[in-house]
Motif scaffolding. Sequence first.
Motif, PDB file in Angstrom:
ATOM      1  N   ARG A 154       0.402  -5.972  -1.379  1.00  0.00           N
ATOM      2  CA  ARG A 154      -0.675  -6.577  -2.180  1.00  0.00           C
ATOM      3  C   ARG A 154      -1.111  -7.934  -1.665  1.00  0.00           C
ATOM      4  O   ARG A 154      -2.191  -8.418  -2.020  1.00  0.00           O
ATOM      5  CB  ARG A 154      -0.218  -6.712  -3.644  1.00  0.00           C
ATOM      6  CG  ARG A 154       0.091  -5.381  -4.317  1.00  0.00           C
ATOM      7  CD  ARG A 154      -1.148  -4.562  -4.537  1.00  0.00           C
ATOM      8  NE  ARG A 154      -0.874  -3.264  -5.116  1.00  0.00           N
ATOM      9  CZ  ARG A 154      -1.786  -2.401  -5.503  1.00  0.00           C
ATOM     10  NH1 ARG A 154      -3.058  -2.689  -5.357  1.00  0.00           N
ATOM     11  NH2 ARG A 154      -1.450  -1.235  -6.012  1.00  0.00           N
ATOM     12  N   SER A 155      -0.276  -8.563  -0.850  1.00  0.00           N
ATOM     13  CA  SER A 155      -0.643  -9.855  -0.260  1.00  0.00           C
ATOM     14  C   SER A 155      -1.342  -9.673   1.075  1.00  0.00           C
ATOM     15  O   SER A 155      -1.569 -10.625   1.814  1.00  0.00           O
ATOM     16  CB  SER A 155       0.610 -10.717  -0.063  1.00  0.00           C
ATOM     17  OG  SER A 155       1.256 -10.949  -1.294  1.00  0.00           O
ATOM     18  N   ASN A 156      -1.653  -8.407   1.393  1.00  0.00           N
ATOM     19  CA  ASN A 156      -2.345  -8.030   2.624  1.00  0.00           C
ATOM     20  C   ASN A 156      -1.516  -8.311   3.877  1.00  0.00           C
ATOM     21  O   ASN A 156      -2.060  -8.564   4.948  1.00  0.00           O
ATOM     22  CB  ASN A 156      -3.701  -8.741   2.728  1.00  0.00           C
ATOM     23  CG  ASN A 156      -4.667  -7.976   3.628  1.00  0.00           C
ATOM     24  OD1 ASN A 156      -4.618  -6.748   3.715  1.00  0.00           O
ATOM     25  ND2 ASN A 156      -5.528  -8.693   4.326  1.00  0.00           N
ATOM     26  N   SER A 215     -16.555  -2.203   2.925  1.00  0.00           N
ATOM     27  CA  SER A 215     -15.751  -3.313   2.417  1.00  0.00           C
ATOM     28  C   SER A 215     -14.337  -2.839   2.111  1.00  0.00           C
ATOM     29  O   SER A 215     -14.109  -1.671   1.812  1.00  0.00           O
ATOM     30  CB  SER A 215     -16.391  -3.897   1.151  1.00  0.00           C
ATOM     31  OG  SER A 215     -17.703  -4.335   1.410  1.00  0.00           O
ATOM     32  N   LEU A 216     -13.405  -3.780   2.181  1.00  0.00           N
ATOM     33  CA  LEU A 216     -12.018  -3.473   1.844  1.00  0.00           C
ATOM     34  C   LEU A 216     -11.768  -3.761   0.375  1.00  0.00           C
ATOM     35  O   LEU A 216     -12.251  -4.757  -0.161  1.00  0.00           O
ATOM     36  CB  LEU A 216     -11.068  -4.314   2.707  1.00  0.00           C
ATOM     37  CG  LEU A 216     -11.100  -4.041   4.215  1.00  0.00           C
ATOM     38  CD1 LEU A 216     -10.166  -5.016   4.925  1.00  0.00           C
ATOM     39  CD2 LEU A 216     -10.695  -2.612   4.517  1.00  0.00           C
ATOM     40  N   ALA A 217     -11.029  -2.887  -0.285  1.00  0.00           N
ATOM     41  CA  ALA A 217     -10.680  -3.083  -1.688  1.00  0.00           C
ATOM     42  C   ALA A 217      -9.458  -3.991  -1.754  1.00  0.00           C
ATOM     43  O   ALA A 217      -8.375  -3.613  -1.297  1.00  0.00           O
ATOM     44  CB  ALA A 217     -10.392  -1.738  -2.353  1.00  0.00           C
ATOM     45  N   LYS A 218      -9.624  -5.174  -2.298  1.00  0.00           N
ATOM     46  CA  LYS A 218      -8.552  -6.171  -2.311  1.00  0.00           C
ATOM     47  C   LYS A 218      -7.308  -5.657  -3.018  1.00  0.00           C
ATOM     48  O   LYS A 218      -6.183  -5.926  -2.592  1.00  0.00           O
ATOM     49  CB  LYS A 218      -9.059  -7.446  -2.981  1.00  0.00           C
ATOM     50  CG  LYS A 218      -8.057  -8.591  -2.972  1.00  0.00           C
ATOM     51  CD  LYS A 218      -8.639  -9.831  -3.617  1.00  0.00           C
ATOM     52  CE  LYS A 218      -7.631 -10.980  -3.616  1.00  0.00           C
ATOM     53  NZ  LYS A 218      -8.177 -12.203  -4.237  1.00  0.00           N
ATOM     54  N   ARG A 219      -7.490  -4.930  -4.124  1.00  0.00           N
ATOM     55  CA  ARG A 219      -6.351  -4.450  -4.911  1.00  0.00           C
ATOM     56  C   ARG A 219      -5.868  -3.071  -4.463  1.00  0.00           C
ATOM     57  O   ARG A 219      -4.953  -2.514  -5.066  1.00  0.00           O
ATOM     58  CB  ARG A 219      -6.727  -4.423  -6.390  1.00  0.00           C
ATOM     59  CG  ARG A 219      -7.125  -5.770  -6.959  1.00  0.00           C
ATOM     60  CD  ARG A 219      -6.015  -6.798  -6.776  1.00  0.00           C
ATOM     61  NE  ARG A 219      -6.375  -8.092  -7.323  1.00  0.00           N
ATOM     62  CZ  ARG A 219      -5.643  -9.192  -7.189  1.00  0.00           C
ATOM     63  NH1 ARG A 219      -4.506  -9.134  -6.510  1.00  0.00           N
ATOM     64  NH2 ARG A 219      -6.040 -10.337  -7.704  1.00  0.00           N
ATOM     65  N   PRO A 257      -5.310  -2.225  -0.754  1.00  0.00           N
ATOM     66  CA  PRO A 257      -5.456  -2.560   0.661  1.00  0.00           C
ATOM     67  C   PRO A 257      -5.333  -1.395   1.635  1.00  0.00           C
ATOM     68  O   PRO A 257      -5.798  -1.483   2.768  1.00  0.00           O
ATOM     69  CB  PRO A 257      -4.335  -3.585   0.891  1.00  0.00           C
ATOM     70  CG  PRO A 257      -3.328  -3.296  -0.175  1.00  0.00           C
ATOM     71  CD  PRO A 257      -4.131  -2.881  -1.370  1.00  0.00           C
TER      72      PRO A 257
END
Length: 319
Positions: A95-97, A63-67, A69
Amino acid sequence: MTLKKSSEKRVTLAKKSQKKGAKTIPEISDGEEIPPRPAFRRFELTDERNGKRRLKTIGKGISLAKRAPNAVPEIMGLFDDAMKHRVPWICYHNRSNKMILREKRPRIEPEEAIENLFIVAQTAVAMLENLTEKLPDLCSQIAAKKSEWPVLADMTEKDWRRAVVDQVKKLNVGSKIEGYLLSARTADENVIRCFATAIYETLFQTRFDFRQAATRKNKYRTTKGCPEWAQKTLDLPPFTKSHSARWAKLGEEMLLEQVPDFLKLPDLGGKHRSWSQRAANRSRSGRVSETAIRREAFNDFAKELKKLAPEEVLIKGRW
């Protein structure tokens, strides 16, 4: 200009652009676009890629860590280096990917890649253990919903195995998903459990794929050609014990559409006899119909789905 010459020209332009360091050009498919597939998951008892029962593979993905990236892509890069997979570019996101930088990635030797991967993993686990000491309640609350938890094995400790076990017990790892853990450990021993898990996975993945297609977020998926039960997955509540009956009900519709003669499957040979006996005991005339046998099967699947479901919602967000 012929299709062949046009294709060759585009390939030549793509190679020249890559030499100049331009952004990656999409792969050419000889003028043919990939047609979208119906947005639903077909019912399967096993994970075709790994050849394992589905329950054994749930939650085992990356999984990707949202915070964070860029963390996982960096780690995957080290893995690729260790495996000698050539990854020419590395991309960085904000941070907005959104991608903010792409640069050429130097290749490193497998030994150095594994050493660096170890450093990253060791540092992350050491920080988790430090947080466990400083924020025990919060860490335990999170660990209770996980089927896995990383722990450092310090070989300088005389009883290092005991230290590992104590850490897992201290955090109450998996205490809120005991039904799932029990099911996972005995997945290959219980055919009803295998079916219940496959029903859940089929509905869950279909719900995700169908919504992606319906909102046009995935051009490779379409709602056309999907069975009726696929759209109904959007109306399912979160998968918990209190809502498991609704998942089981839609699971019946799905299974009858996907595998109408599932009672004839070799995996269910032994269970078919017990279901027939139970159906005969409930029948006033003593006659047993296939519908009555299916009802007994679905009752068992529903009971197992309830055991599998957690007490509360574990996944944040709509899904």
